[in-house]
Write an enzyme that holds these catalytic residues in place. Structure first.
Site, PDB file in Angstrom:
ATOM      1  N   HIS A  56     -12.030   0.658  -6.215  1.00 49.33           N
ATOM      2  CA  HIS A  56     -11.130  -0.207  -5.451  1.00 49.33           C
ATOM      3  C   HIS A  56     -10.446   0.675  -4.413  1.00 49.33           C
ATOM      4  O   HIS A  56      -9.647   1.536  -4.740  1.00 49.33           O
ATOM      5  CB  HIS A  56     -10.101  -0.820  -6.405  1.00 49.33           C
ATOM      6  CG  HIS A  56      -9.126  -1.737  -5.749  1.00 49.33           C
ATOM      7  ND1 HIS A  56      -9.498  -2.912  -5.156  1.00 49.33           N
ATOM      8  CD2 HIS A  56      -7.776  -1.657  -5.611  1.00 49.33           C
ATOM      9  CE1 HIS A  56      -8.422  -3.527  -4.685  1.00 49.33           C
ATOM     10  NE2 HIS A  56      -7.361  -2.772  -4.941  1.00 49.33           N
ATOM     11  N   SER A 108      -6.462  -3.376  -0.458  1.00 49.20           N
ATOM     12  CA  SER A 108      -6.064  -4.251  -1.556  1.00 49.20           C
ATOM     13  C   SER A 108      -5.151  -5.378  -1.067  1.00 49.20           C
ATOM     14  O   SER A 108      -5.506  -6.088  -0.130  1.00 49.20           O
ATOM     15  CB  SER A 108      -5.408  -3.397  -2.650  1.00 49.20           C
ATOM     16  OG  SER A 108      -5.237  -4.113  -3.837  1.00 49.20           O
ATOM     17  N   ASP A 157     -16.321  -4.160  -7.228  1.00 48.04           N
ATOM     18  CA  ASP A 157     -14.868  -3.986  -7.272  1.00 48.04           C
ATOM     19  C   ASP A 157     -14.278  -4.986  -8.263  1.00 48.04           C
ATOM     20  O   ASP A 157     -14.568  -6.180  -8.209  1.00 48.04           O
ATOM     21  CB  ASP A 157     -14.301  -4.220  -5.865  1.00 48.04           C
ATOM     22  CG  ASP A 157     -12.806  -3.989  -5.751  1.00 48.04           C
ATOM     23  OD1 ASP A 157     -12.131  -3.805  -6.779  1.00 48.04           O
ATOM     24  OD2 ASP A 157     -12.308  -4.017  -4.614  1.00 48.04           O
TER      25      ASP A 157
END
Length: 524
Positions: free
Chosen positions: A460, A211, A431
């Site tokens: 994710h 991320s 995502d």
């Protein structure tokens, strides 16, 4: 990001056996960098799940341009290598910004194949301002206490109430941390990472980020390309959109992911009894939202809190069965208790969440320019809301303190890089938190990188989450640097994992996927 259901990722802390610090490689020249290694004193901080975890602390400059000025403290963790030959440190980061990485070191070391993990000192860290690092920021404790104003500013009064909340948060941060805020940003955090490298006595680091951690890694690689040995980026931030445009892109993607959840609910009408038409189920969801706006469930779950509760389902479909049960109970049985429980498990913000949000805003608001004219936010978000209503205004208010932030903005880092060893990138096509385009863009920007795609996947954070195909590529890369090559836009494709099934006694157990997603950084 928030407190998670105990059934999904419960972790209890115990004291494990003691460990001693491993000496630096005797063949390594004694330089100013390696001399810092003596400052790290590793002590056991093991947990039930990660008994070999060790912890240490490291002092770094608040301002790396003034290295002899005020010092702050970073909290570090380590699972030491056990193989005879080490491949050096593997720094890991769960994203955010604002996510704690201490436990992630244990998770990564325990989830990689044993022969691979044994070759690395897996290093976790709490970035500056986060968790056990000092000072740890908490601008306004209880900022997310329920019940908040409705996120959709359908009247001037609602908009004014939300604006005042955002302004008050920015003002509280500025008043409480005026001397610190200018130095809470990605570039300073990256320089902290290089201080960690130096303190470990390593000439180069290996890095594995999820991320926001992908942006952190890409910026590190830009500033210190000659100090990168291997680079793994999973669920990739689009560096050309930080941060206002990236948040707008999220709104569309989360709306699509919410539709995927509704279609899944329709598939299991025999369980949830909400119908077989996703559009009609969506209408029931928004009717539930309208009812909660008038009468919050349990005095806790209003319209905004309902959105908070269901947004995690856009990060990880393992939460869908719990959310569907709460949705069904409220609509069909007029029973709000499961909904309140889901809110408490997935959305209620505790002290660590207050800290995470304080860092999230501090980094994002400082990293790049945000519109300072609220009319631009209003126009942009109403335009998006017409097409993607699920998260748009919730996300807008989440980021709205940046319109009033007390520090000036920096310029985003251009991460384009032709001076790295091959990097390995992972991206799911659906995502929501870091949409697919970001992975493709970073693949183009990092010359020589390889992109592995999970086709149809919507979670994710996709490696070390149960997909053996993805993990095979990860293990090969960390073993000897092997990357797939196709010559095209995508170098390898893996099928997504099957969607979850409705809950049963067998299903309500922890998995690697749910454990990982409980660790991933603050709000993506």
């Amino acid at each position: 990001m928030r407190k998670r259901a105990a059934v999904l990722c419960g972790v209890s802390v115990v004291v494990a056996g003691s460990f001693t610090a491993l000496p630096a490689d005797a063949s390594t020249p004694r330089t100013a960098d390696t001399a810092q290694a003596a400052k790290l004193t590793w002590k056991s901080c093991g947990t039930t799940n990660y008994p070999t975890l060790q912890c240490a602390s490291l002092k770094v400059p608040l301002d790396h341009h003034n290295p002899h000025g005020r010092q702050i403290t970073l909290a570090l963790s380590r699972v030491p290598h056990t193989a005879k030959k080490s491949q050096g440190p593997l720094l890991v980061n769960p994203g955010g910004p604002g996510g704690s990485g201490l436990t992630l070191a244990g998770f990564v070391a325990g989830s990689l194949p044993k022969a691979v993990a044994a070759q690395y000192d897996v290093i976790g860290f709490d970035p500056r301002g986060v968790g056990k690092s000092k000072p740890a920021l908490d601008c306004k404790p209880g900022y997310f206490n329920p019940v908040r104003p409705d996120s959709v500013p359908s009247t001037p009064a609602i908009e004014k109430a939300n604006l005042q909340r955002a302004k008050s948060f920015a003002q509280a941060c500025g008043k409480k941390y005026a001397d610190v805020l200018p130095y809470i940003n990605t570039v300073q955090a990256v320089r902290d990472m290089d201080s960690i490298r130096a303190a470990l006595g390593a000439k180069k680091i290996n890095y594995f980020g999820y991320s926001y951690g992908t942006y952190l890694g890409a910026v590190y690689a830009k500033l210190f390309p000659d100090r990168v040995r291997r680079l793994v980026l999973d669920s990739i931030v689009d560096p050309t959109g930080v941060w206002y445009d990236d948040n707008i892109a999220q709104d569309y993607a989360f709306n699509d992911r919410h539709h995927a959840f509704l279609a899944w609910v329709a598939k299991y009408d025999s369980t949830y009894k909400l119908g077989t038409d996703p559009a009609k189920i969506e209408a029931k969801w928004y009717a539930m939202r309208a009812a909660l706006a008038k009468t919050p469930a349990g005095g806790k779950v209003g319209a905004s809190e309902l959105e908070d509760t269901f947004i995690p389902g856009g990060y990880y479909n393992g939460y869908w069965p719990y959310l569907a049960e709460a949705f069904s109970a409220y609509v069909n049985d007029k029973n709000a208790d499961p909904l309140v429980e889901a809110y408490e498990n997935f959305a209620a913000v505790d002290a660590s969440g207050d800290n995470g949000y304080s860092i999230y805003t501090s980094v994002q608001c400082r990293d790049a320019d945000w519109p300072r004219d609220w009319s631009q936010w209003r126009d942009d978000n109403w335009a998006v809301y017409k097409k993607a209503p699920f998260m748009t205004w919730n996300n807008a208010w989440y980021n709205a303190p940046c319109a009033f932030w007390p520090t000036k903005s920096l310029r985003p880092v251009n991460v384009a890089n032709a001076h790295l060893p091959p990097a390995l990138l992972f991206q799911a096509t659906d995502d929501a938190a870091t949409p697919y385009e970001g992975g493709v863009r970073v693949h183009r920007l990092l010359r020589g990188s390889s992109l592995v795609v999970e086709q149809g996947g919507g979670n994710h954070g996709i490696t070390l989450s149960g997909n053996a195909c993805l993990d095979k590529y990860l293990a090969a890369y960390l073993t000897d640097g092997t990357v797939p090559r196709s010559g095209g836009e995508v170098d390898a494709v893996c099928d997504k994992l099957p969607d979850p099934k409705p809950l049963s006694s067998a299903a309500a157990t922890a998995s690697r996927g749910s454990t990982l997603h409980g660790m991933l950084g603050f709000r993506g």
